[in-house]
Design a protein around this motif. Sequence first.
Motif, PDB file in Angstrom:
ATOM      1  N   THR A 121       5.830   4.898  -0.798  1.00 22.64           N
ATOM      2  CA  THR A 121       6.693   5.859  -1.489  1.00 22.64           C
ATOM      3  C   THR A 121       5.857   6.823  -2.321  1.00 22.64           C
ATOM      4  OG1 THR A 121       6.970   4.504  -3.478  1.00 22.64           O
ATOM      5  CG2 THR A 121       8.488   4.097  -1.640  1.00 22.64           C
ATOM      6  N   ARG A 122       6.428   7.997  -2.543  1.00 24.34           N
ATOM      7  CA  ARG A 122       5.755   8.973  -3.381  1.00 24.34           C
ATOM      8  C   ARG A 122       5.650   8.474  -4.819  1.00 24.34           C
ATOM      9  NH1 ARG A 122       8.196  11.412  -7.575  1.00 24.34           N
ATOM     10  NH2 ARG A 122       9.996  11.837  -6.241  1.00 24.34           N
ATOM     11  N   LYS A 123       6.667   7.754  -5.299  1.00 22.71           N
ATOM     12  CA  LYS A 123       6.631   7.247  -6.669  1.00 22.71           C
ATOM     13  C   LYS A 123       5.478   6.284  -6.886  1.00 22.71           C
ATOM     14  CE  LYS A 123      11.529   7.863  -7.812  1.00 22.71           C
ATOM     15  NZ  LYS A 123      12.786   7.194  -8.225  1.00 22.71           N
ATOM     16  N   LYS A 124       5.176   5.473  -5.868  1.00 20.78           N
ATOM     17  CA  LYS A 124       4.024   4.573  -5.975  1.00 20.78           C
ATOM     18  C   LYS A 124       2.719   5.352  -5.892  1.00 20.78           C
ATOM     19  CE  LYS A 124       6.084   0.255  -4.281  1.00 20.78           C
ATOM     20  NZ  LYS A 124       6.052  -0.774  -3.206  1.00 20.78           N
ATOM     21  N   PRO A 141     -11.955   3.766   1.310  1.00 26.69           N
ATOM     22  CA  PRO A 141     -11.508   2.389   1.580  1.00 26.69           C
ATOM     23  C   PRO A 141     -10.735   1.765   0.427  1.00 26.69           C
ATOM     24  CG  PRO A 141     -13.800   2.681   2.248  1.00 26.69           C
ATOM     25  CD  PRO A 141     -13.422   3.920   1.515  1.00 26.69           C
ATOM     26  N   SER A 142     -11.180   1.998  -0.819  1.00 26.36           N
ATOM     27  CA  SER A 142     -10.505   1.373  -1.965  1.00 26.36           C
ATOM     28  C   SER A 142      -9.073   1.871  -2.094  1.00 26.36           C
ATOM     29  CB  SER A 142     -11.282   1.659  -3.257  1.00 26.36           C
ATOM     30  OG  SER A 142     -12.545   1.067  -3.218  1.00 26.36           O
ATOM     31  N   PHE A 143      -8.895   3.187  -1.996  1.00 24.03           N
ATOM     32  CA  PHE A 143      -7.550   3.734  -2.138  1.00 24.03           C
ATOM     33  C   PHE A 143      -6.687   3.374  -0.938  1.00 24.03           C
ATOM     34  CE2 PHE A 143      -4.188   6.803  -2.655  1.00 24.03           C
ATOM     35  CZ  PHE A 143      -4.085   6.954  -4.032  1.00 24.03           C
ATOM     36  N   ARG A 144      -7.274   3.395   0.257  1.00 23.16           N
ATOM     37  CA  ARG A 144      -6.523   3.024   1.458  1.00 23.16           C
ATOM     38  C   ARG A 144      -6.051   1.574   1.370  1.00 23.16           C
ATOM     39  NH1 ARG A 144      -7.090   5.647   6.292  1.00 23.16           N
ATOM     40  NH2 ARG A 144      -7.292   7.522   5.065  1.00 23.16           N
ATOM     41  N   GLY A 145      -6.895   0.706   0.797  1.00 18.63           N
ATOM     42  CA  GLY A 145      -6.498  -0.683   0.597  1.00 18.63           C
ATOM     43  C   GLY A 145      -5.363  -0.812  -0.396  1.00 18.63           C
ATOM     44  N   LEU A 146      -5.394  -0.004  -1.463  1.00 16.08           N
ATOM     45  CA  LEU A 146      -4.322  -0.016  -2.459  1.00 16.08           C
ATOM     46  C   LEU A 146      -3.002   0.404  -1.830  1.00 16.08           C
ATOM     47  CD1 LEU A 146      -3.833  -0.423  -5.525  1.00 16.08           C
ATOM     48  CD2 LEU A 146      -4.251   2.025  -5.806  1.00 16.08           C
ATOM     49  N   ILE A 147      -3.044   1.417  -0.982  1.00 14.34           N
ATOM     50  CA  ILE A 147      -1.836   1.866  -0.288  1.00 14.34           C
ATOM     51  C   ILE A 147      -1.282   0.753   0.595  1.00 14.34           C
ATOM     52  CG2 ILE A 147      -1.015   3.413   1.538  1.00 14.34           C
ATOM     53  CD1 ILE A 147      -2.785   5.590   0.343  1.00 14.34           C
ATOM     54  N   ALA A 200       2.500  -1.015   0.418  1.00 19.39           N
ATOM     55  CA  ALA A 200       3.402  -0.469   1.428  1.00 19.39           C
ATOM     56  C   ALA A 200       4.619  -1.366   1.596  1.00 19.39           C
ATOM     57  CB  ALA A 200       2.670  -0.313   2.748  1.00 19.39           C
ATOM     58  N   SER A 201       5.699  -0.775   2.041  1.00 23.34           N
ATOM     59  CA  SER A 201       6.930  -1.534   2.306  1.00 23.34           C
ATOM     60  C   SER A 201       7.375  -1.277   3.738  1.00 23.34           C
ATOM     61  CB  SER A 201       8.032  -1.110   1.327  1.00 23.34           C
ATOM     62  OG  SER A 201       8.269   0.283   1.420  1.00 23.34           O
ATOM     63  N   GLY A 202       8.339  -2.096   4.203  1.00 25.01           N
ATOM     64  CA  GLY A 202       8.828  -1.948   5.566  1.00 25.01           C
ATOM     65  C   GLY A 202       8.265  -3.022   6.476  1.00 25.01           C
ATOM     66  N   THR A 203       8.992  -3.337   7.536  1.00 21.81           N
ATOM     67  CA  THR A 203       8.573  -4.394   8.464  1.00 21.81           C
ATOM     68  C   THR A 203       8.118  -3.818   9.797  1.00 21.81           C
ATOM     69  OG1 THR A 203      10.915  -4.641   9.069  1.00 21.81           O
ATOM     70  CG2 THR A 203      10.020  -6.183   7.433  1.00 21.81           C
ATOM     71  N   THR A 204       8.991  -3.068  10.463  1.00 24.48           N
ATOM     72  CA  THR A 204       8.615  -2.529  11.777  1.00 24.48           C
ATOM     73  C   THR A 204       7.616  -1.390  11.646  1.00 24.48           C
ATOM     74  OG1 THR A 204      10.527  -1.041  11.726  1.00 24.48           O
ATOM     75  CG2 THR A 204      10.804  -3.155  12.834  1.00 24.48           C
ATOM     76  N   ARG A 205       7.762  -0.584  10.600  1.00 23.02           N
ATOM     77  CA  ARG A 205       6.828   0.528  10.381  1.00 23.02           C
ATOM     78  C   ARG A 205       6.615   0.691   8.884  1.00 23.02           C
ATOM     79  NH1 ARG A 205       7.068   6.694  12.811  1.00 23.02           N
ATOM     80  NH2 ARG A 205       4.815   6.977  12.975  1.00 23.02           N
ATOM     81  N   VAL A 260      -0.296  14.045   2.153  1.00 26.49           N
ATOM     82  CA  VAL A 260      -0.530  12.615   2.360  1.00 26.49           C
ATOM     83  C   VAL A 260       0.577  12.058   3.245  1.00 26.49           C
ATOM     84  CG1 VAL A 260      -0.963  10.387   1.259  1.00 26.49           C
ATOM     85  CG2 VAL A 260      -1.503  12.499   0.028  1.00 26.49           C
ATOM     86  N   ALA A 261       0.199  11.450   4.361  1.00 29.37           N
ATOM     87  CA  ALA A 261       1.183  10.869   5.289  1.00 29.37           C
ATOM     88  C   ALA A 261       1.688   9.551   4.718  1.00 29.37           C
ATOM     89  CB  ALA A 261       0.559  10.650   6.657  1.00 29.37           C
ATOM     90  N   ARG A 262       2.988   9.466   4.501  1.00 27.07           N
ATOM     91  CA  ARG A 262       3.567   8.243   3.937  1.00 27.07           C
ATOM     92  C   ARG A 262       3.919   7.218   5.007  1.00 27.07           C
ATOM     93  NH1 ARG A 262       7.788   7.861   1.558  1.00 27.07           N
ATOM     94  NH2 ARG A 262       9.027   9.681   2.120  1.00 27.07           N
ATOM     95  N   MET A 263       3.567   7.539   6.262  1.00 21.99           N
ATOM     96  CA  MET A 263       3.784   6.604   7.365  1.00 21.99           C
ATOM     97  C   MET A 263       2.531   6.587   8.234  1.00 21.99           C
ATOM     98  SD  MET A 263       7.757   7.399   8.388  1.00 21.99           S
ATOM     99  CE  MET A 263       7.854   6.020   9.517  1.00 21.99           C
ATOM    100  N   PRO A 264       2.334   5.490   9.036  1.00 23.06           N
ATOM    101  CA  PRO A 264       1.121   5.366   9.862  1.00 23.06           C
ATOM    102  C   PRO A 264       1.146   6.418  10.984  1.00 23.06           C
ATOM    103  CG  PRO A 264       2.337   3.275   9.702  1.00 23.06           C
ATOM    104  CD  PRO A 264       3.211   4.321   9.148  1.00 23.06           C
ATOM    105  N   ASP A 265      -0.039   6.607  11.637  1.00 22.42           N
ATOM    106  CA  ASP A 265      -1.168   5.734  11.642  1.00 22.42           C
ATOM    107  C   ASP A 265      -2.446   6.576  11.528  1.00 22.42           C
ATOM    108  OD1 ASP A 265      -2.280   3.204  11.742  1.00 22.42           O
ATOM    109  OD2 ASP A 265      -2.211   3.055  13.910  1.00 22.42           O
TER     110      ASP A 265
END
Length: 463
Positions: A151-154, A132-138, A142-147, A83-88
């Motif tokens: 987190t894995r814990k979430k 879509p439901s899980f992607r919306g939950l992610i 999500a945290s961060g401003t520029t990118r 699972v990619a924890r960063m976009p895109d």
Amino acid sequence: MSEYQLPQGWTLSAIQNITSADGLVSDGDWVESKDQDPNGSIRLIQLADIGDGDFRNKSNRFMSEDKASLLNCTFLEEGDVLVARMPDPLGRACLFPGVGQPAVTVVDVCLIRVGSRSALTNHLLKYWINSPSFRGLISENASGTTRKRITRKKLEKFEVPVPPLAEQKVIADKLDTLLAQVENTKARLERIPQILKRFRQSVLAAAVSGRLTEELKPWESKKLDECFECIDGDRGPNYPKKHEYLDSGYCLFLSTKNVRPFGFDFTDQVFISKEKDEILRKGRLTRGDLVITTRGTLGHVASFDESVPFGVVRINSGMLILRKKQPDYSNDYFKILIASPLFRKFINDQSTGSAQPQLPAKILKGFILPIPSPEEQTEIVRRVDQLFAHADRIEQQVNNALARVNSLTQSILAKAFRGELTEQWRKDNPELISGENSAEALLERIKAERAAAEKPKRRKNKA
């Protein structure tokens, strides 16, 4: 995840609770540039490898066995969910298929190994994470401003629907079939723009060879400088410097990026002052001029006609003005000619330089042009416009169809997530979704097996 009613026999569970005793949920390893070795035998799987449902196998980084051992890396196994924890996009997931050599992954990838007796198959977990439901939950967490990142814990605490095991296979099989059909349709649609591109090139080739209008008069052959006065920009000491450019002003100063095939693009504009314009000797456009790029991206041509909303315009040194010597020549015909495969081949054969290709004016002036009568030029333009308009309509229809196909994938996943793909199957197989076969009973067995597998804590010896 409880915004809808779960089907009979289903339940919700956090990802961390669906793995069996031999499974795991973990971050990838912290591998820095200094830890890598291009000659190493351990493949380093990166974000670029993680597709939206597919493993892309794009990266080319390695590390040595000794370094992997020193960093205590977790080696990937075939079938692991990555699972990619960063976009895109953020949270995209795929199954690791194996790469023919030992492999580890980076810290920005979450590794989920469901294990041999998990409550949810890796195949279905991948589909759930991409739904879509899980992607919306992610996205919501999500945290961060520029990118953005998750987190894995979430991730491991997010809940997913758990169907009975027998139903999971039915869902996965249906998704495999339906999404393969979607991908095949998408692939066929994506080939059409390339076909249309070849069609337009064929139209242009036919237009300048006379095949579109074979019943009309014979053509002449003339050098370009017999048809046009060729005027370059002022390259003397008064040529505008970058610090003299203005965001707005008296004279638009064209650069090569403003000229596109068949027209201008004024997205980026720079201007020069009236005083600067008046001391330049060459390069000012008059209505009816053609502009052709002779440096960088070669052979783009546009017409400075009444549709251009600027009165005073000059070109920079990467272009040439083509001013007609015969007033009844058609600018549109010459744009077709310059965009045709005939002219493109001439440009490719005669251009100089590699880092920044150039088409010297001296060479350009000697190019032999096929010249029909003015009347036939007009007819050629009409027929090309008609055929291009037809191609444009097809392309728009293809783009609309692609948009529908792209949304269809998410629609199918959403239906599967809600149990709608197997509604009839549940009615036909009630014994496979209830009692000991229910998802709740399955999770209880997993919980008991995990508890039994935990090592008892050692009791400290009393002094």
